[in-house]
Structure formats: C-alpha cells, structure tokens
Design a protein around this motif. Structure first.
Motif, PDB file in Angstrom:
ATOM      1  N   GLY A 283     -15.450 -14.440  82.864  1.00 51.43           N
ATOM      2  CA  GLY A 283     -14.545 -14.827  83.944  1.00 51.43           C
ATOM      3  C   GLY A 283     -15.144 -15.886  84.843  1.00 51.43           C
ATOM      4  N   LEU A 284     -16.418 -15.738  85.171  1.00 49.07           N
ATOM      5  CA  LEU A 284     -17.089 -16.745  85.991  1.00 49.07           C
ATOM      6  C   LEU A 284     -17.175 -18.080  85.259  1.00 49.07           C
ATOM      7  CD1 LEU A 284     -19.933 -14.618  87.602  1.00 49.07           C
ATOM      8  CD2 LEU A 284     -17.939 -15.588  88.761  1.00 49.07           C
ATOM      9  N   MET A 285     -17.422 -18.033  83.958  1.00 48.33           N
ATOM     10  CA  MET A 285     -17.483 -19.276  83.175  1.00 48.33           C
ATOM     11  C   MET A 285     -16.113 -19.956  83.143  1.00 48.33           C
ATOM     12  SD  MET A 285     -20.234 -18.327  80.119  1.00 48.33           S
ATOM     13  CE  MET A 285     -18.989 -18.451  78.930  1.00 48.33           C
ATOM     14  N   ILE A 286     -15.054 -19.172  82.977  1.00 49.31           N
ATOM     15  CA  ILE A 286     -13.705 -19.751  82.971  1.00 49.31           C
ATOM     16  C   ILE A 286     -13.406 -20.390  84.317  1.00 49.31           C
ATOM     17  CG2 ILE A 286     -11.229 -19.187  82.897  1.00 49.31           C
ATOM     18  CD1 ILE A 286     -11.982 -16.995  80.806  1.00 49.31           C
ATOM     19  N   ASP A 287     -13.701 -19.666  85.399  1.00 51.09           N
ATOM     20  CA  ASP A 287     -13.437 -20.190  86.744  1.00 51.09           C
ATOM     21  C   ASP A 287     -14.240 -21.460  87.001  1.00 51.09           C
ATOM     22  OD1 ASP A 287     -12.269 -19.597  89.578  1.00 51.09           O
ATOM     23  OD2 ASP A 287     -14.404 -19.975  89.914  1.00 51.09           O
ATOM     24  N   ARG A 288     -15.506 -21.439  86.656  1.00 44.57           N
ATOM     25  CA  ARG A 288     -16.377 -22.597  86.923  1.00 44.57           C
ATOM     26  C   ARG A 288     -15.975 -23.811  86.091  1.00 44.57           C
ATOM     27  NH1 ARG A 288     -20.537 -25.223  88.576  1.00 44.57           N
ATOM     28  NH2 ARG A 288     -22.400 -25.773  87.452  1.00 44.57           N
ATOM     29  N   THR A 289     -15.606 -23.579  84.852  1.00 47.66           N
ATOM     30  CA  THR A 289     -15.303 -24.684  83.943  1.00 47.66           C
ATOM     31  C   THR A 289     -13.885 -25.216  84.117  1.00 47.66           C
ATOM     32  OG1 THR A 289     -16.834 -23.709  82.344  1.00 47.66           O
ATOM     33  CG2 THR A 289     -15.322 -25.392  81.510  1.00 47.66           C
ATOM     34  N   PHE A 290     -12.923 -24.303  84.250  1.00 44.96           N
ATOM     35  CA  PHE A 290     -11.518 -24.720  84.237  1.00 44.96           C
ATOM     36  C   PHE A 290     -10.771 -24.452  85.542  1.00 44.96           C
ATOM     37  CE2 PHE A 290     -12.668 -23.544  79.849  1.00 44.96           C
ATOM     38  CZ  PHE A 290     -12.531 -24.781  79.258  1.00 44.96           C
ATOM     39  N   GLY A 291     -11.359 -23.658  86.426  1.00 45.12           N
ATOM     40  CA  GLY A 291     -10.729 -23.390  87.711  1.00 45.12           C
ATOM     41  C   GLY A 291     -10.054 -22.034  87.800  1.00 45.12           C
ATOM     42  N   VAL A 292      -9.667 -21.700  89.010  1.00 49.87           N
ATOM     43  CA  VAL A 292      -9.126 -20.380  89.302  1.00 49.87           C
ATOM     44  C   VAL A 292      -7.778 -20.137  88.623  1.00 49.87           C
ATOM     45  CG1 VAL A 292      -7.976 -21.007  91.464  1.00 49.87           C
ATOM     46  CG2 VAL A 292      -8.797 -18.685  91.150  1.00 49.87           C
ATOM     47  N   PHE A 293      -6.980 -21.192  88.436  1.00 44.69           N
ATOM     48  CA  PHE A 293      -5.683 -20.991  87.790  1.00 44.69           C
ATOM     49  C   PHE A 293      -5.842 -20.721  86.293  1.00 44.69           C
ATOM     50  CE2 PHE A 293      -4.539 -23.004  91.765  1.00 44.69           C
ATOM     51  CZ  PHE A 293      -3.530 -22.144  92.194  1.00 44.69           C
ATOM     52  N   ALA A 294      -6.902 -21.240  85.699  1.00 44.03           N
ATOM     53  CA  ALA A 294      -7.205 -20.899  84.309  1.00 44.03           C
ATOM     54  C   ALA A 294      -7.624 -19.434  84.212  1.00 44.03           C
ATOM     55  CB  ALA A 294      -8.302 -21.804  83.764  1.00 44.03           C
ATOM     56  N   LEU A 295      -8.382 -18.963  85.191  1.00 45.59           N
ATOM     57  CA  LEU A 295      -8.752 -17.541  85.211  1.00 45.59           C
ATOM     58  C   LEU A 295      -7.513 -16.679  85.365  1.00 45.59           C
ATOM     59  CD1 LEU A 295     -10.873 -15.299  85.182  1.00 45.59           C
ATOM     60  CD2 LEU A 295     -11.174 -15.671  87.654  1.00 45.59           C
ATOM     61  N   LEU A 296      -6.580 -17.088  86.195  1.00 41.46           N
ATOM     62  CA  LEU A 296      -5.320 -16.360  86.343  1.00 41.46           C
ATOM     63  C   LEU A 296      -4.564 -16.333  85.015  1.00 41.46           C
ATOM     64  CD1 LEU A 296      -3.129 -14.937  88.025  1.00 41.46           C
ATOM     65  CD2 LEU A 296      -2.289 -17.221  88.662  1.00 41.46           C
ATOM     66  N   GLY A 297      -4.466 -17.479  84.356  1.00 41.37           N
ATOM     67  CA  GLY A 297      -3.794 -17.540  83.058  1.00 41.37           C
ATOM     68  C   GLY A 297      -4.486 -16.688  82.010  1.00 41.37           C
ATOM     69  N   ALA A 298      -5.807 -16.731  81.999  1.00 40.07           N
ATOM     70  CA  ALA A 298      -6.569 -15.911  81.056  1.00 40.07           C
ATOM     71  C   ALA A 298      -6.353 -14.427  81.333  1.00 40.07           C
ATOM     72  CB  ALA A 298      -8.056 -16.256  81.132  1.00 40.07           C
ATOM     73  N   THR A 299      -6.240 -14.067  82.609  1.00 45.26           N
ATOM     74  CA  THR A 299      -6.011 -12.672  82.977  1.00 45.26           C
ATOM     75  C   THR A 299      -4.644 -12.201  82.491  1.00 45.26           C
ATOM     76  OG1 THR A 299      -7.426 -12.935  84.919  1.00 45.26           O
ATOM     77  CG2 THR A 299      -5.941 -11.041  84.910  1.00 45.26           C
ATOM     78  N   VAL A 300      -3.643 -13.023  82.684  1.00 43.15           N
ATOM     79  CA  VAL A 300      -2.301 -12.676  82.199  1.00 43.15           C
ATOM     80  C   VAL A 300      -2.317 -12.546  80.675  1.00 43.15           C
ATOM     81  CG1 VAL A 300       0.080 -13.525  81.976  1.00 43.15           C
ATOM     82  CG2 VAL A 300      -1.109 -13.672  84.179  1.00 43.15           C
ATOM     83  N   ALA A 301      -2.968 -13.494  80.005  1.00 42.82           N
ATOM     84  CA  ALA A 301      -3.020 -13.467  78.540  1.00 42.82           C
ATOM     85  C   ALA A 301      -3.773 -12.253  78.021  1.00 42.82           C
ATOM     86  CB  ALA A 301      -3.672 -14.751  78.017  1.00 42.82           C
ATOM     87  N   ILE A 302      -4.937 -11.943  78.604  1.00 44.60           N
ATOM     88  CA  ILE A 302      -5.736 -10.815  78.113  1.00 44.60           C
ATOM     89  C   ILE A 302      -5.029  -9.499  78.401  1.00 44.60           C
ATOM     90  CG2 ILE A 302      -7.279 -10.215  80.034  1.00 44.60           C
ATOM     91  CD1 ILE A 302      -8.436 -10.822  76.461  1.00 44.60           C
ATOM     92  N   THR A 303      -4.260  -9.455  79.490  1.00 46.91           N
ATOM     93  CA  THR A 303      -3.492  -8.249  79.798  1.00 46.91           C
ATOM     94  C   THR A 303      -2.399  -8.036  78.752  1.00 46.91           C
ATOM     95  OG1 THR A 303      -3.962  -8.461  82.159  1.00 46.91           O
ATOM     96  CG2 THR A 303      -2.057  -7.117  81.544  1.00 46.91           C
ATOM     97  N   ALA A 304      -1.653  -9.079  78.443  1.00 44.61           N
ATOM     98  CA  ALA A 304      -0.609  -8.970  77.423  1.00 44.61           C
ATOM     99  C   ALA A 304      -1.208  -8.622  76.066  1.00 44.61           C
ATOM    100  CB  ALA A 304       0.182 -10.275  77.334  1.00 44.61           C
ATOM    101  N   LEU A 305      -2.293  -9.296  75.699  1.00 45.91           N
ATOM    102  CA  LEU A 305      -2.955  -8.994  74.428  1.00 45.91           C
ATOM    103  C   LEU A 305      -3.517  -7.574  74.420  1.00 45.91           C
ATOM    104  CD1 LEU A 305      -4.786 -12.386  73.813  1.00 45.91           C
ATOM    105  CD2 LEU A 305      -2.947 -11.394  72.404  1.00 45.91           C
ATOM    106  N   GLY A 306      -3.988  -7.123  75.573  1.00 50.36           N
ATOM    107  CA  GLY A 306      -4.524  -5.765  75.675  1.00 50.36           C
ATOM    108  C   GLY A 306      -3.463  -4.710  75.437  1.00 50.36           C
ATOM    109  N   PHE A 307      -2.283  -4.896  76.020  1.00 51.83           N
ATOM    110  CA  PHE A 307      -1.189  -3.946  75.774  1.00 51.83           C
ATOM    111  C   PHE A 307      -0.833  -3.924  74.291  1.00 51.83           C
ATOM    112  CE2 PHE A 307      -0.241  -4.023  80.387  1.00 51.83           C
ATOM    113  CZ  PHE A 307      -0.021  -2.668  80.588  1.00 51.83           C
ATOM    114  N   TRP A 308      -0.774  -5.110  73.682  1.00 51.78           N
ATOM    115  CA  TRP A 308      -0.458  -5.197  72.262  1.00 51.78           C
ATOM    116  C   TRP A 308      -1.536  -4.522  71.411  1.00 51.78           C
ATOM    117  CZ3 TRP A 308      -3.284  -7.940  68.532  1.00 51.78           C
ATOM    118  CH2 TRP A 308      -2.715  -7.943  67.257  1.00 51.78           C
ATOM    119  N   ALA A 309      -2.803  -4.874  71.663  1.00 52.89           N
ATOM    120  CA  ALA A 309      -3.909  -4.340  70.855  1.00 52.89           C
ATOM    121  C   ALA A 309      -4.038  -2.829  71.028  1.00 52.89           C
ATOM    122  CB  ALA A 309      -5.218  -5.039  71.229  1.00 52.89           C
TER     123      ALA A 309
END
Length: 165
Positions: free
Chosen positions: A30-56
């Motif tokens: 998460g820190l790497m995502i935030d540092r490299t791509f910014g806080v909105f990328a971390l938000l997007g990654a969080t939404v994506a991992i949550t959706a993938l988590g429900f599926w998995a």
C-alpha cells in the motif's frame, strides 16, 4: 486464480500468524502504491482488492460453510488498505506526498489499530465475523479497517493537540 488471490500470492501460507503477515504485506504494498502512483491509486487498488476478495472468498469457501481458514488473507489486505487510506488522504490533503518516511507513525498506527480491531472484534466487527459465510470473512476485516482508520485519526488529533485545544 481464486486460491492465489485468497492467500495473497502465498503470504497466507507464512507462519505463525498469517493474518499479521497479510497485514504487513498490505502495508508495504500500500505504501509503495501511494508513493509511486498517489493516494487515488491506493483508493482504486483498495476497491479492486475488495471486489476481488469477495469473489475469491466466495469461490474458495463455497463448499465450506462457516469456514474462515487462516491462510485466506485477502480480507486482511483489503481491511488494512482501508485503514491506510485514512492517513494517506489526510497527508494528501495537507500536501505531503512523501509521508511514508516523514510521518511513519501514521502507517504504523494504521497497522497496529487494524490488527487490534481484527483480533479483538468488538461490536459490529464480531457480528460480521459470526456470519459464518464468505461475505462475513471479508466484512469483519473491512469494518475493522474503518474502525482502525478512525482510531488513527483520533490518535493523531490527540498527539498533535488538535483535540485538546
């Protein structure tokens, strides 16, 4: 693929305390995502991992009602990223993009508070955990992430004297 996602590419197989390892891996990534791509990328990654988590979790636990195997840590990753979003957005709002180094108490607190709420499971977190279905596996950690995020902001307010004035 659902197996690899649910164990977060092998992190869930680490012993002891796979949930803590999952949270630690989530903080680092998460820190790497935030540092490299910014806080909105971390938000997007969080939404994506949550959706993938429900599926998995749904796929991995479909034949095991009531199971919450320790090796499934995708829920910890999603919950930990929710907790991390609170200080990430707070620092972004203040214009501090490189906060992971200078404001390390923010992410350390997010990690510690998330682990506390994930293990303790007070109130609605415990209710979600007692659902004993795949959605409950995800929900208790998502709610724990929200609780941890608010606890981080409260602790920051106290530490910086904002709430004491």
């Amino acid at each position: 693929m659902s197996r690899w996602l649910s164990i977060f590419f092998g992190v869930g197989l680490m012993r002891p305390a796979p949930g803590t390892w999952g949270s630690a891996a989530a903080i680092l990534l998460g820190l790497m995502i935030d540092r490299t791509f910014g806080v909105f990328a971390l938000l997007g990654a969080t939404v994506a991992i949550t959706a993938l988590g429900f599926w998995a979790c749904g796929r991995e636990l479909r034949d095991r009602p009531g199971a919450d195997p320790g090796e499934i840590v995708i829920d910890e990753v999603a919950g930990q990223w929710i907790a991390l979003l609170f200080p990430a957005f707070a620092f972004w709002h203040r214009g501090l993009d490189d906060w992971a180094y200078v404001a390390w108490p923010g992410w350390v607190a997010a990690f510690l508070f998330f682990r506390l709420f994930d293990i303790w499971k007070p109130w609605i977190i415990g209710w979600a955990d007692r659902r004993e279905d795949a959605a409950g596996v995800m929900l208790d950690d998502l709610i724990a992430g929200v609780f941890a995020g608010f606890a981080v902001m409260l602790a920051a307010g106290i530490a910086h004297g904002v709430l004491l004035r």
